[in-house]
Design an enzyme around this catalytic site. Structure first.
Site, PDB file in Angstrom:
ATOM      1  N   GLU A  91       0.830  -1.207   0.000  1.00 16.84           N
ATOM      2  CA  GLU A  91       0.000   0.000   0.000  1.00 16.84           C
ATOM      3  C   GLU A  91       0.868   1.262   0.000  1.00 16.84           C
ATOM      4  O   GLU A  91       1.929   1.292   0.621  1.00 16.84           O
ATOM      5  CB  GLU A  91      -0.835   0.053   1.275  1.00 16.84           C
ATOM      6  CG  GLU A  91      -1.817  -1.070   1.402  1.00 16.84           C
ATOM      7  CD  GLU A  91      -2.555  -0.978   2.728  1.00 16.84           C
ATOM      8  OE1 GLU A  91      -3.350  -1.868   2.990  1.00 16.84           O
ATOM      9  OE2 GLU A  91      -2.323  -0.020   3.496  1.00 16.84           O
ATOM     10  N   CYS A 104       2.921   8.388   1.834  1.00 18.25           N
ATOM     11  CA  CYS A 104       3.385   7.463   2.869  1.00 18.25           C
ATOM     12  C   CYS A 104       3.710   6.148   2.171  1.00 18.25           C
ATOM     13  O   CYS A 104       2.834   5.538   1.555  1.00 18.25           O
ATOM     14  CB  CYS A 104       2.257   7.293   3.895  1.00 18.25           C
ATOM     15  SG  CYS A 104       2.668   6.121   5.181  1.00 18.25           S
ATOM     16  N   CYS A 111       4.483  -6.963   7.893  1.00 15.89           N
ATOM     17  CA  CYS A 111       5.442  -6.567   8.933  1.00 15.89           C
ATOM     18  C   CYS A 111       5.416  -7.629  10.022  1.00 15.89           C
ATOM     19  O   CYS A 111       4.369  -8.209  10.304  1.00 15.89           O
ATOM     20  CB  CYS A 111       5.033  -5.212   9.522  1.00 15.89           C
ATOM     21  SG  CYS A 111       6.225  -4.571  10.726  1.00 15.89           S
ATOM     22  N   CYS A 115       2.834  -5.084  16.353  1.00 11.74           N
ATOM     23  CA  CYS A 115       2.178  -4.035  17.146  1.00 11.74           C
ATOM     24  C   CYS A 115       0.667  -4.326  17.244  1.00 11.74           C
ATOM     25  O   CYS A 115       0.022  -4.639  16.237  1.00 11.74           O
ATOM     26  CB  CYS A 115       2.412  -2.665  16.524  1.00 11.74           C
ATOM     27  SG  CYS A 115       4.159  -2.246  16.406  1.00 11.74           S
ATOM     28  N   CYS A 118      -2.039  -2.533  14.891  1.00 12.86           N
ATOM     29  CA  CYS A 118      -1.702  -2.330  13.481  1.00 12.86           C
ATOM     30  C   CYS A 118      -2.163  -3.484  12.600  1.00 12.86           C
ATOM     31  O   CYS A 118      -1.887  -4.650  12.891  1.00 12.86           O
ATOM     32  CB  CYS A 118      -0.191  -2.142  13.350  1.00 12.86           C
ATOM     33  SG  CYS A 118       0.356  -1.990  11.656  1.00 12.86           S
ATOM     34  N   SER A 194       9.950   6.819  10.042  1.00  8.23           N
ATOM     35  CA  SER A 194       9.319   6.464  11.305  1.00  8.23           C
ATOM     36  C   SER A 194       9.733   5.054  11.721  1.00  8.23           C
ATOM     37  O   SER A 194       9.655   4.109  10.933  1.00  8.23           O
ATOM     38  CB  SER A 194       7.798   6.524  11.131  1.00  8.23           C
ATOM     39  OG  SER A 194       7.168   6.026  12.273  1.00  8.23           O
ATOM     40  N   LEU A 218       6.069   5.701  19.944  1.00  5.60           N
ATOM     41  CA  LEU A 218       6.197   5.495  21.396  1.00  5.60           C
ATOM     42  C   LEU A 218       4.967   4.740  21.913  1.00  5.60           C
ATOM     43  O   LEU A 218       5.078   3.655  22.451  1.00  5.60           O
ATOM     44  CB  LEU A 218       6.303   6.865  22.060  1.00  5.60           C
ATOM     45  CG  LEU A 218       7.035   6.921  23.386  1.00  5.60           C
ATOM     46  CD1 LEU A 218       8.476   6.510  23.236  1.00  5.60           C
ATOM     47  CD2 LEU A 218       6.952   8.328  23.966  1.00  5.60           C
ATOM     48  N   HIS A 219       3.825   5.380  21.821  1.00  3.18           N
ATOM     49  CA  HIS A 219       2.513   4.784  22.100  1.00  3.18           C
ATOM     50  C   HIS A 219       2.234   4.413  23.551  1.00  3.18           C
ATOM     51  O   HIS A 219       1.094   4.088  23.901  1.00  3.18           O
ATOM     52  CB  HIS A 219       2.236   3.588  21.185  1.00  3.18           C
ATOM     53  CG  HIS A 219       2.399   3.911  19.726  1.00  3.18           C
ATOM     54  ND1 HIS A 219       1.980   5.112  19.189  1.00  3.18           N
ATOM     55  CD2 HIS A 219       2.970   3.217  18.702  1.00  3.18           C
ATOM     56  CE1 HIS A 219       2.277   5.127  17.896  1.00  3.18           C
ATOM     57  NE2 HIS A 219       2.881   4.010  17.584  1.00  3.18           N
ATOM     58  N   ASN A 293      -7.107   4.663  14.767  1.00  4.26           N
ATOM     59  CA  ASN A 293      -7.962   4.329  13.634  1.00  4.26           C
ATOM     60  C   ASN A 293      -8.430   2.911  13.920  1.00  4.26           C
ATOM     61  O   ASN A 293      -7.642   1.974  13.783  1.00  4.26           O
ATOM     62  CB  ASN A 293      -7.080   4.320  12.373  1.00  4.26           C
ATOM     63  CG  ASN A 293      -7.694   5.073  11.246  1.00  4.26           C
ATOM     64  OD1 ASN A 293      -8.911   5.265  11.199  1.00  4.26           O
ATOM     65  ND2 ASN A 293      -6.851   5.490  10.319  1.00  4.26           N
ATOM     66  N   CYS A 336      -2.523   1.881   7.916  1.00  3.76           N
ATOM     67  CA  CYS A 336      -1.676   1.026   7.097  1.00  3.76           C
ATOM     68  C   CYS A 336      -2.057  -0.438   7.239  1.00  3.76           C
ATOM     69  O   CYS A 336      -2.378  -0.929   8.292  1.00  3.76           O
ATOM     70  CB  CYS A 336      -0.198   1.269   7.371  1.00  3.76           C
ATOM     71  SG  CYS A 336       0.513   0.410   8.744  1.00  3.76           S
TER      72      CYS A 336
HETATM   73  S1  SF4 Z   1       3.039  -0.130  13.400  1.00  2.00           S
HETATM   74 FE1  SF4 Z   1       4.742  -0.232  11.942  1.00  2.00          FE
HETATM   75  S2  SF4 Z   1       6.263  -1.514  13.014  1.00  2.00           S
HETATM   76 FE2  SF4 Z   1       4.320  -1.858  14.085  1.00  2.00          FE
HETATM   77  S3  SF4 Z   1       3.424  -3.664  13.082  1.00  2.00           S
HETATM   78 FE3  SF4 Z   1       2.615  -1.850  12.020  1.00  2.00          FE
HETATM   79  S4  SF4 Z   1       3.966  -1.543  10.275  1.00  2.00           S
HETATM   80 FE4  SF4 Z   1       5.029  -2.873  11.726  1.00  2.00          FE
END
Ligand code: SF4
Length: 346
Positions: A91, A104, A111, A115, A118, A194, A218-219, A293, A336
């Site tokens: 994407e 972006c 990935c 996370c 995500c 990032s 950071l989160h 999101n 994403c």
């Molecule tokens: S936030 Fe970034 S590093 Fe974390 S799982 Fe998604 S794509 Fe990967």
């Protein structure tokens, strides 16, 4: 067949040498591919005819095809799903911001950082993208903007699917290509990378002499919560990540941005706000608050507008520079990984 799309000028010169092509012709080929939208050697009308006939026997100009495209209702965001020759899809998002066109880009297909919030990580990582594959995302959007009379790509954020510092060499080659005068000629200051906090490569990046901006995910303001949200924190804990970010800011004199996804009842309370202030006080840094999101699969909710405002004000009151990310493209799944996942399911 060797794919030459994404090669630097020096690499192109090497690849064309066996055909007796002088250096200045390599530059012409680069400009055709990166600035004039050439899809084949036949398009390169100032190359001698015999070269146009022989080069395609062993060299190819491999670009992804547009598999899907979604435009948000307000017309500000466009999301592309691009597919490479091996069927890998990634994407790329275009955001028409008040300050220009920002894209972006993805650096990996999927990935494996895991996370919790995500969508990109739900199916793990398929593979790293090459420098050319990352660069092709920028070129395809640049050409589209040009065709539609909407200007050019002004800024690039390396914040799509994938952890860029786990694909270090290809991402650095991509950044240098963005900057090259025979390609997009983009200023380094218009590029932001990032990371989820790959500490050794943050130090390595600081030494590259590239004045790009660094953004750190950071989160959470403590290790326990951050490890829950971002498993990479068990390997590179918060204190080490912040120390590496501070080193980056001091070495490059560039302000570091800390990304902080606000999640209802999880990291948006007074205790977390206090911890965040203690962690970042006195740094050349700012915080970008991102109301989550929602990812349907994860059941993580967005705080109320009042809560988001309160959190922002708390940081401001404690002299931490802060912005709240404007919502863009939620109607087209701009977070994403969501569009790619939809296609993986189909
Ligand atoms: S936030 Fe970034 S590093 Fe974390 S799982 Fe998604 S794509 Fe990967």
């Amino acid at each position: 067949m060797k794919n030459i799309f994404g090669l630097t000028l020096e690499e192109l010169q090497e690849s064309l040498k066996p055909f007796g092509v002088p250096s200045y012709r390599a530059r012409q080929v680069a400009e055709w591919m990166y600035q004039k939208g050439a899809r084949s050697f036949d398009d390169m009308t100032n190359l001698p005819k015999n070269l146009r006939a022989t080069l395609p026997e062993t060299l190819a100009i491999g670009r992804p095809r547009e598999k899907d495209r979604l435009d948000s209702a307000d017309g500000r965001t466009t999301k592309f799903l691009l597919e490479f020759d091996d069927g890998t899809a990634v994407e790329t998002v275009l955001m028409r911001q008040p300050y220009g066109n920002s894209i972006c880009v993805s650096t990996q297909a999927g990935c494996n950082m895991g996370c919790a919030f995500c969508a990109s990580t739900l199916h793990g990582m398929a593979r790293n993208l090459s420098a050319g594959e990352i660069f092709s995302q920028a070129i395809i959007i640049e050409e589209m903007l040009h065709r539609e009379g909407q200007g050019k790509v002004d800024t690039v954020v390396i914040m799509g699917s994938g952890e860029p510092l786990m694909n270090y060499d290809n991402v650095l080659a991509f950044i240098r290509l963005l900057h090259a005068p025979y390609a997009l000629g983009m200023g380094y200051r218009n590029i932001t990378l990032s990371t989820s906090g790959i500490v050794p490569n943050m130090y390595r990046l600081a030494e590259e002499g590239l004045p790009i901006s660094l953004s750190v995910s950071l989160h959470a303001p403590n290790d326990a919560l951050r490890s829950r949200l971002m498993p990479i924190n068990r390997k590179y804990p918060l204190a080490d990540v912040v120390k590496a970010a501070r080193h980056y800011a001091e070495t490059t004199k560039r302000r570091v941005t800390y990304e902080y996804i606000l999640i209802d009842q999880l990291n948006d309370g007074e205790e977390q706000a206090q911890e965040l202030v203690s962690l970042l006080r006195g740094q050349l840094a700012s915080v970008n608050l991102i109301p989550i999101n929602p990812v349907v699969e994860r059941h993580l909710l967005r705080p109320s507008a009042a809560r988001i405002k309160w959190f922002e004000q708390y940081l401001l009151d404690h002299h931490i520079q802060v912005t709240v990310r404007r919502e863009m493209g939620t109607d087209i799944q701009a977070a994403c990984g969501q569009l790619r996942n939809k296609h993986l399911k189909d």
